[in-house]
Write an enzyme that holds these catalytic residues in place. Structure first.
Site, PDB file in Angstrom:
ATOM      1  N   HIS A 179     -24.894  25.642 -26.351  1.00 13.67           N
ATOM      2  CA  HIS A 179     -25.837  24.929 -27.208  1.00 13.67           C
ATOM      3  C   HIS A 179     -26.399  23.716 -26.483  1.00 13.67           C
ATOM      4  O   HIS A 179     -25.851  23.274 -25.473  1.00 13.67           O
ATOM      5  CB  HIS A 179     -25.130  24.380 -28.463  1.00 13.67           C
ATOM      6  CG  HIS A 179     -24.302  25.350 -29.216  1.00 13.67           C
ATOM      7  ND1 HIS A 179     -24.704  25.890 -30.418  1.00 13.67           N
ATOM      8  CD2 HIS A 179     -23.063  25.858 -28.971  1.00 13.67           C
ATOM      9  CE1 HIS A 179     -23.748  26.689 -30.876  1.00 13.67           C
ATOM     10  NE2 HIS A 179     -22.746  26.685 -30.019  1.00 13.67           N
ATOM     11  N   TYR A 180     -27.460  23.122 -27.041  1.00 15.80           N
ATOM     12  CA  TYR A 180     -27.798  21.736 -26.706  1.00 15.80           C
ATOM     13  C   TYR A 180     -27.778  20.901 -27.980  1.00 15.80           C
ATOM     14  O   TYR A 180     -27.859  21.430 -29.095  1.00 15.80           O
ATOM     15  CB  TYR A 180     -29.131  21.605 -25.969  1.00 15.80           C
ATOM     16  CG  TYR A 180     -30.374  22.142 -26.635  1.00 15.80           C
ATOM     17  CD1 TYR A 180     -30.674  21.922 -27.975  1.00 15.80           C
ATOM     18  CD2 TYR A 180     -31.310  22.843 -25.879  1.00 15.80           C
ATOM     19  CE1 TYR A 180     -31.841  22.391 -28.560  1.00 15.80           C
ATOM     20  CE2 TYR A 180     -32.490  23.308 -26.444  1.00 15.80           C
ATOM     21  CZ  TYR A 180     -32.741  23.082 -27.781  1.00 15.80           C
ATOM     22  OH  TYR A 180     -33.905  23.541 -28.353  1.00 15.80           O
ATOM     23  N   THR A 181     -27.659  19.583 -27.808  1.00 12.75           N
ATOM     24  CA  THR A 181     -27.383  18.716 -28.959  1.00 12.75           C
ATOM     25  C   THR A 181     -28.631  18.172 -29.651  1.00 12.75           C
ATOM     26  O   THR A 181     -28.579  17.809 -30.825  1.00 12.75           O
ATOM     27  CB  THR A 181     -26.534  17.511 -28.534  1.00 12.75           C
ATOM     28  OG1 THR A 181     -27.278  16.713 -27.589  1.00 12.75           O
ATOM     29  CG2 THR A 181     -25.219  17.962 -27.903  1.00 12.75           C
ATOM     30  N   GLU A 229     -21.309  22.348 -26.324  1.00  8.15           N
ATOM     31  CA  GLU A 229     -22.548  21.602 -26.562  1.00  8.15           C
ATOM     32  C   GLU A 229     -22.914  20.826 -25.297  1.00  8.15           C
ATOM     33  O   GLU A 229     -22.043  20.238 -24.644  1.00  8.15           O
ATOM     34  CB  GLU A 229     -22.374  20.622 -27.728  1.00  8.15           C
ATOM     35  CG  GLU A 229     -22.323  21.269 -29.098  1.00  8.15           C
ATOM     36  CD  GLU A 229     -23.705  21.552 -29.684  1.00  8.15           C
ATOM     37  OE1 GLU A 229     -24.708  21.278 -28.990  1.00  8.15           O
ATOM     38  OE2 GLU A 229     -23.765  22.021 -30.837  1.00  8.15           O
ATOM     39  N   HIS A 246     -26.925  30.033 -28.291  1.00  7.29           N
ATOM     40  CA  HIS A 246     -27.000  29.919 -29.751  1.00  7.29           C
ATOM     41  C   HIS A 246     -28.210  30.710 -30.262  1.00  7.29           C
ATOM     42  O   HIS A 246     -28.161  31.325 -31.329  1.00  7.29           O
ATOM     43  CB  HIS A 246     -27.120  28.445 -30.135  1.00  7.29           C
ATOM     44  CG  HIS A 246     -26.789  28.168 -31.557  1.00  7.29           C
ATOM     45  ND1 HIS A 246     -26.929  26.934 -32.140  1.00  7.29           N
ATOM     46  CD2 HIS A 246     -26.320  28.976 -32.553  1.00  7.29           C
ATOM     47  CE1 HIS A 246     -26.569  26.986 -33.412  1.00  7.29           C
ATOM     48  NE2 HIS A 246     -26.199  28.213 -33.687  1.00  7.29           N
ATOM     49  N   ASP A 292     -31.641  26.840 -28.880  1.00  4.56           N
ATOM     50  CA  ASP A 292     -30.804  26.301 -27.806  1.00  4.56           C
ATOM     51  C   ASP A 292     -29.935  27.369 -27.124  1.00  4.56           C
ATOM     52  O   ASP A 292     -29.574  28.345 -27.757  1.00  4.56           O
ATOM     53  CB  ASP A 292     -29.924  25.170 -28.361  1.00  4.56           C
ATOM     54  CG  ASP A 292     -29.102  25.562 -29.581  1.00  4.56           C
ATOM     55  OD1 ASP A 292     -29.664  26.200 -30.490  1.00  4.56           O
ATOM     56  OD2 ASP A 292     -27.911  25.225 -29.633  1.00  4.56           O
TER      57      ASP A 292
END
Length: 341
Positions: free
Chosen positions: A111-113, A175, A223, A233
């Site tokens: 994922h990215y945040t 993440e 994700h 993401d």
């Protein structure tokens, strides 16, 4: 009276023979299973290689992995052991571990945040969303662990891949601090890049996780792969091919296979693009690869977003959600290389 006794005696004999027959039958099956040389050798071998449970500061550990990677369903426990403490009784590890078990951790999801470093930490530790690990963007050598790998973290949400759903139950989430994307007036997205230091951290962390849990390439996902209609993401700038080439992590198609399929794919796109039967074929191919998608025979929004997710992962040069010839050839090449088992 004599006749009655005769009948009773005969009945008893029949019952006794039947019982003996069943008993012998059961014993015979047991002997057959135990006496097979291959089974006996494997059992002895596994017993011999089992290391002992170790104990540190009152916590028991078993850190051997005797999994069969071809099955992904025969795995000795790894790490600390949680045991019951029944009042008045002692739980012992005399026969630990049984080989008929598997890891909860079948998937690795990236994922990215969409938040800076400090806010990422705050949200992922203090709110109703989390991940097992957080990779910062501070240029240091630290990776933050937020959730025990043996516990579920709340990172995947409503999700599916192939036959599995609700992937929080069966995954580890990583993440990565990244601000995501901005969109212009037309909806075109511009994504933010990842730093080299972050990618090195992610690669080292992912390699450790997939090796310990023997997570197959088909289960290392974005994700956006497991929730394509609502997530983007880690986006098209995440270097999936670099992870595949340099660290042997995740999936990638064979270029030769893609090139072989490209000519036919060009013909399909140019002559059949709006045919319901062809759209249905595309949707079925996306489902076969792993995406959760209904087959409508139309270029609907869900299909467009699923194609976009595929492009994020495998065709980052063009992620407009339109099925062109190259994307179609890539999808077919992926299905050839990673068939559903």
């Amino acid at each position: 009276m004599r006749k009655t006794l005769y009948i009773i005696g005969l009945s008893t004999l029949v019952f006794s023979c039947t019982s003996q027959k069943n008993t012998n039958k059961n014993i015979y099956r047991t002997k057959t299973a135990v006496s097979q040389p291959k089974t006996a050798v494997n059992s002895d071998s596994q017993e011999k290689i089992k290391p002992q449970v170790t104990k540190e500061h009152g916590v028991e550990f078993f850190t051997a992995n005797i999994a069969d990677i071809t099955k992904n369903d025969n795995t000795a426990s790894y790490g600390s052991i949680v045991s019951a403490k029944p009042a008045g009784y002692k739980v012992v590890k005399t026969h630990f571990p049984a080989i008929a078990q598997n890891f909860r951790q079948k998937y690795l999801i990236l994922h990215y945040t969409v938040l800076p470093d400090d806010k990422s930490v705050q949200v992922l530790t203090q709110q109703s969303v989390s991940a097992h690990y957080l990779v910062n963007n501070l240029g240091d050598n630290e990776i933050y662990q937020l959730v025990d790998e043996n516990k579920r973290s709340y990172h995947a949400g409503i999700s599916a891949w192939r036959a599995d759903k609700n992937l929080n139950d069966t995954s580890i989430g990583i993440e990565i601090v990244n601000m995501g994307y901005t969109a212009d007036a037309t909806g075109a997205k511009t994504f933010q890049p990842f730093s080299d230091e972050q990618i090195k951290k992610v690669a080292a962390l992912a390699k450790d996780i997939v090796t310990r849990y023997q997570i197959p390439a088909t289960n290392v996902l974005a994700h956006s792969d497991i929730a394509p209609t609502r997530k983007q993401d880690p986006g098209p700038l995440f270097p999936w091919k670099k992870l595949y080439d340099e660290y042997q992590i995740g999936m990638w198609y064979d270029e030769a296979a893609k090139q072989t399929l490209l000519t036919t794919a060009q013909t399909d796109i140019s002559t059949k693009y709006n045919d319901a039967a062809f759209i249905y074929t595309i949707q079925m191919a996306l489902q076969k690869f792993g995406y959760a998608l209904d087959s409508s025979g139309k270029w609907d929004d869900a299909t467009k977003k699923t194609i976009e997710a595929l492009q994020y992962h495998f065709r980052p040069q063009n992620y407009n959600g339109i099925m062109d010839a190259e994307t179609w050839a890539i999808l077919q090449a992926l299905n050839q290389k990673y068939p559903t088992k």
